[in-house]
Scaffold this active site. Structure first.
Site, PDB file in Angstrom:
ATOM      1  N   SER A   1      -7.879   3.945   5.713  1.00  0.00           N
ATOM      2  CA  SER A   1      -8.386   3.522   6.817  1.00  0.00           C
ATOM      3  C   SER A   1      -9.461   4.461   7.596  1.00  0.00           C
ATOM      4  CB  SER A   1      -7.274   3.066   7.917  1.00  0.00           C
ATOM      5  OG  SER A   1      -8.119   2.019   8.750  1.00  0.00           O
TER       6      SER A   1
ATOM      7  N   HIS B   1      -9.016  -2.669   4.848  1.00  0.00           N
ATOM      8  CA  HIS B   1      -8.179  -3.721   5.431  1.00  0.00           C
ATOM      9  C   HIS B   1      -9.247  -5.023   4.988  1.00  0.00           C
ATOM     10  CE1 HIS B   1      -5.864  -0.576   6.948  1.00  0.00           C
ATOM     11  NE2 HIS B   1      -6.667  -0.155   8.036  1.00  0.00           N
TER      12      HIS B   1
END
Length: 246
Positions: A134, A170
């Site tokens: 991330s 994501h």
């Protein structure tokens, strides 16, 4: 041992829930360790939790995950001050850097205050595998889409730039990320952008994308390019990684 070429593993995964532990390292972390070429001793993983403010409970979970995986893990903390005398020497003494997700904007600001940008670049060139999830993925690129500034996703365009692309993380689990990435590429805010569904990682040798890999079947990676005033997305089918050893 060090990787034979500068190597980055940028992911939207790497962690899983264990039967006896809150967090275990999944296949993407093990793959980053494999790419370092270490053998004959326990792998040395440097953990950077800057994006979550060096939260002690997260660091404890990373220690537990490393114990189960058979890795030696060292946290490099920057709050309230660096916990090592020589940051660059510490980086160079490890096989892999694993960067936790969280606030990429805060991570970049704190790293720059403490001179990590240059130290990480030199470690990368020396063969230390740079990796993360991330925020720990976006940081290696030109920028991407982030919720660092609030619930509404916004662009970040001042990441480290080791890789000359944008990065979308994501991609399948946060519905706002794909359309924002497309807008940012279409209007030129981001260059060609490499994106990952949850559980997928991208492997770079130097600045070349050489492979997409996944710990979850059916997930994808994507390359978003600009054509005229629109964004065009191409799916890259990732290779399924073997599950990590129990």
């Amino acid at each position: 041992m060090t990787a034979p070429q500068p190597t980055i593993v940028a992911t939207s995964g790497g962690h899983r829930v264990g039967a006896r532990a809150r967090v275990l390292f999944d296949s993407l972390v093990h793959h980053a360790v494999d790419l370092s070429g270490v053998h004959g001793r326990r792998p040395r993983v440097l953990y950077l939790g800057t994006a979550v403010g060096d939260a002690e409970h997260v660091t404890a979970r990373m220690h537990e995950a490393a114990r189960y995986a058979g890795f030696d893990l060292t946290p490099l903390a920057l709050f309230p001050m660096p916990n090592v005398e020589d940051v660059e020497a510490t980086l160079l003494a490890h096989d892999v850097v694993w960067v936790m997700g969280g606030s990429v904007a805060n991570l970049l600001a704190v790293w720059r205050v403490h001179g990590l940008e240059g130290a990480l670049r030199r470690a990368w060139r020396a063969g230390v595998v740079l990796s993360g999830v991330s925020a720990g993925s976006i940081c290696w690129f030109q920028g991407g889409a982030t919720d660092s500034y609030g619930p509404r996703l916004r662009p970040v365009t001042d990441a480290l730039g080791f890789l000359p692309y944008g990065n979308g993380v994501h991609y399948d689990s946060d519905g706002g990320r794909r359309p924002l990435i497309h807008r940012l590429v279409a209007d030129g805010t981001l260059p060609t952008t490499h994106c990952t569904d949850d559980g997928v990682g991208l492997v770079y040798r130097g600045t070349e994308l050489v492979e997409a890999v996944t710990e979850i079947p059916g997930k994808g990676a994507y390359v978003v390019t600009r054509e005229g005033d629109r964004a065009v997305e191409e799916r890259v089918e990732p290779r399924r990684l073997p599950p990590p050893p129990d």
